[in-house]
Design an enzyme around this catalytic site. Structure first.
Site, PDB file in Angstrom:
ATOM      1  CG  ASP A 382       7.019  -7.746  -1.135  1.00  0.00           C
ATOM      2  OD1 ASP A 382       5.446  -7.350  -1.531  1.00  0.00           O
ATOM      3  OD2 ASP A 382       6.812  -6.622  -0.535  1.00  0.00           O
ATOM      4  CB  THR A 384       5.594  -2.063  -1.893  1.00  0.00           C
ATOM      5  OG1 THR A 384       4.736  -1.949  -2.626  1.00  0.00           O
ATOM      6  CG2 THR A 384       6.312  -0.886  -1.032  1.00  0.00           C
ATOM      7  CG  ASP A 581       9.171  -4.482   2.831  1.00  0.00           C
ATOM      8  OD1 ASP A 581       7.815  -4.676   2.583  1.00  0.00           O
ATOM      9  OD2 ASP A 581       9.241  -3.146   3.296  1.00  0.00           O
TER      10      ASP A 581
END
Length: 705
Positions: A382, A384, A581
């Protein structure tokens, strides 16, 4: 030793017969009751073992006046306490394994010792029951010394093993030692007092003086200092802490004084959760070990049959005294084939590796994750919060014709107050920085991965990417040129729609994590193919990916799209690791062969992952992969050694070399080899921790010219 076996106190595992490990070690210097017991039995009977050994080997010299039959009675008297008292725990475990139909190492040891001792007792008490072929030198040959020496050597091996196993809990103890025993609490009247850590409550104000450890998790209220957070991140560089910054219990304060507020105490602190996860991982069973357990059970049965076949083969076809040789060879087969080393092969490696990883800021949820991580050949990551800091800031607000920047930002921030996404937090923070009065949002609805919608001041507000705008029927062509330009510069664009029309957009920038490019380069060098999957626009995602050297990029992906990317790679035969996250990453983390969560992310993401990078630093993934690779190599070495040892030892004990060399392995030599094999496996596992300590050892000072 088996995770499915649990009880309130110390005891014996009914499956493998080995001592149970405590779920959580204590910092108190508690003595291992089994270590004390075995040590006492070994010390008190060692002189008796030595005496019976000397008498059996050199009796005609040390006691020339003693008749052979009488010597057998003396050897019986000397060896009985050794076998029946010192060896009682082994015999009891053997009986239990037979009664529960779970053959293990103690089955072989118990049967081997019992055979040698019982045969010798009968030969001493009723020598007339034996044929003439069994009589030599005035008596029937007895093997009390073999039974006694096997017991003493097994006790010695167990003592060495228990001491070595005690060292595997050193990592957990070192983590427990990070938490101070007391905290300095600031009272309402301004006074201060030292209280036990267990008496600290949420909301308490605590003073952290220079050089002290932070007692619990919380927020800095006053003061400035640098805090060593290497226990979280594995990085030795201290992190500056100012009012508003978060601090974690167990980290080391520098030279400044801090006043903090306790937010998480007891089992809810990061350190307590780390300790729990490490303890859970150490109790887990690796797939490699589950196979070894199944092999060991059938292996024991095979050894028992081999011992019986050896006994009769020698008795029928061996040279005289053939049945005596057969008995010795059968006992040697039982003893040397003890699968203790096979049972210890991977648990010791797992315990040491998980402790070492925890000290480096990496948590493995179970042993299976350690095996799976080195096998991964694709990393889906991912953007961000994973490749970037996850703390974006608003770079600019662009309003469409007929709207104002402040109005666009106020409506967006009012709606985003109910969202936990990092972009939402940045928008709310910017609105408050500008002093805008935020309103209460109603009918809030989150479309995971693409945005949110709701009502603010009676107006329908939609906030998200182009996919959400399309769902809401809002045309965004008027903003496309400005949005594409912002994305080309690496910005994240959040479109704002009000009452069915495009009102503007918020451009946010999220800096890359320190060392992200070097980390990805190292991961590619280790054989990983890196794929970025981001909910941001295609242009933004490609701009960030270009700076990191990532060629394969997927932008504007929803949670189900990330799962689809993982499934598609798996369908190609790839082993996929996924790092993320956020809540939107949780489905993909669960679908991947190995899910890797940033410790700074959401609880949902962390609970869906098998590996957690505590400090949220992607550099921890390199450490995790290196430690896992070394651990798997160590497990394979241990299993290989145990299997090769038995493959060579059993035929040797059975006497395959006797026709050519006249060599027949004695039961005593077999017992010594069995003990050394277990200790060598443990010693090899402890090398994993030794590597960690060697890496932390400071360089010697340069010699002056």
């Amino acid at each position: 030793m088996h995770p499915e076996i649990r009880q309130a106190g110390p005891g014996i595992c009914p499956i493998c017969g080995m001592a149970l490990e405590p779920e959580m070690p204590s910092l108190e210097d508690e003595d291992d009751p089994e270590l004390i017991d075995f040590g006492r039995r070994f010390r008190w009977t060692l002189p008796l073992t030595a005496a019976v050994f000397v008498l059996a080997m050199f009796g005609h010299r040390v006691a020339p006046g003693l008749a052979p039959a009488a010597r057998s009675w003396v050897e019986l008297a000397l060896s009985a306490p050794v076998v029946l008292w010192a060896g009682w725990p082994f015999l009891a475990r053997c009986v239990r394994s037979i009664r529960t139909l779970t053959p293990n190492m103690w089955t072989l040891i118990g049967i081997g010792v019992s055979m040698a001792f019982a045969y010798s007792v009968v030969a001493t008490v009723a020598p007339q029951a034996f044929p003439a072929a069994f009589h030599e030198h005035g008596r029937v040959g007895v093997y009390f010394e073999a039974a006694a020496v096997i017991v003493s050597l097994t006790l010695l091996g167990q003592l060495m093993e228990l001491r070595a196993r005690g060292r595997t809990s050193a990592a957990l103890k070192s983590l427990l030692a990070l938490a101070p025993k007391t905290a300095r609490r600031v009272r309402e009247d301004g006074g201060e007092e030292d209280v036990p850590l267990a008496h600290v409550h949420v909301g308490d104000r605590l003073r952290v003086r220079p050089g002290e450890r932070v007692p619990v998790d919380g927020e800095v209220l006053e003061g400035r200092s640098n805090v060593d957070e290497s226990m979280l991140t594995g990085e030795p560089v201290p992190v500056p802490k100012t009012p508003g910054e978060r601090v974690v219990g167990g980290t080391q304060n520098g030279t400044g004084a801090l006043l903090m507020r306790a937010d998480q105490v007891g089992s809810r602190t990061v350190l307590a959760q780390i300790v729990q996860l490490v303890a859970q991982a150490q109790r887990s069973r690796a797939p490699m070990q589950r196979l070894a357990d199944r092999v060991a059970r059938w292996f024991v049965i095979g050894v028992l049959l081999t011992a019986v076949a050896t006994f009769f083969a020698w008795g029928w076809f061996g040279p005289p005294p053939s049945w005596t040789h057969g008995l010795l060879a059968a006992v040697s087969v039982l003893i040397i084939a003890c699968p203790c080393a096979l049972g210890l092969a991977t648990p010791m490696s797992i315990m040491v590796a998980t402790g070492r990883a925890a000290r480096s800021g990496v948590l493995f949820r179970d042993a299976e994750a350690i095996e799976a991580l080195p096998r991964a050949d694709v990393l889906v990551v991912d953007k961000t919060g994973t490749l970037t800091e996850g703390r974006p800031a608003v770079r600019e607000v662009i309003a469409a014709e007929g709207a104002s920047e402040d109005d666009v930002l106020r409506l967006a921030a009012s709606l985003d107050q109910a969202s936990e996404h990092p972009l939402a937090e940045a928008i709310v923070a910017e609105a408050r920085r500008r002093g805008l009065a935020l309103a209460h949002a109603e009918e809030f609805e989150s479309s995971t991965g693409i945005g949110v919608r709701g009502r603010v001041d009676g107006r329908d507000v939609v906030l998200g990417n182009r996919a959400l705008m399309a769902q809401a029927g809002i045309a965004t062509q008027a903003l496309d040129a400005a949005a594409e330009a912002a994305r080309g510069e690496g910005g994240s664009v959040v479109l704002v729609g009000v009452d069915g029309r495009a009102a503007g957009m918020v451009v946010l920038a999220d800096p890359l994590r320190a060392g992200a490019a070097q980390t990805l380069q190292g991961l590619r060098a280790s054989g990983l193919r890196v794929v970025m999957a981001s909910g941001d626009g295609e242009t933004t995602a490609r701009s960030v990916a270009a700076g990191l050297g990532i060629d394969e990029v997927h932008g504007e992906v929803r949670p189900e799209d990330k799962v689809g990317i993982v499934r598609a790679l798996q369908a190609q035969g790839r082993r996929v690791a996924m790092a993320g996250d956020g809540i939107n990453d949780a489905p993909a983390l669960a679908a991947a062969d190995v899910g890797i969560a940033m410790g700074t992310g959401t609880d949902v993401a962390i609970s869906s992952a098998q590996v957690t990078l505590v400090g949220g630093d992607l550099r921890g993934l390199l450490r995790a992969r290196r430690i896992a690779t070394e651990a798997v190599r160590n497990m394979k070495q241990n299993l290989g050694f145990a299997l090769v040892y038995n493959a060579l030892g059993v035929p040797l004990a059975a006497g395959v070399l006797y026709p050519a060399t006249g060599l027949l392995l004695s039961p005593m030599a077999a017992a010594l080899a069995m003990s050394l094999s277990s200790v060598s496996v443990i010693g090899n596992a402890l090398r994993l921790g030794a590597k960690d300590r060697a890496a932390q050892r400071p360089e010697p000072p340069a010699r002056a010219a």
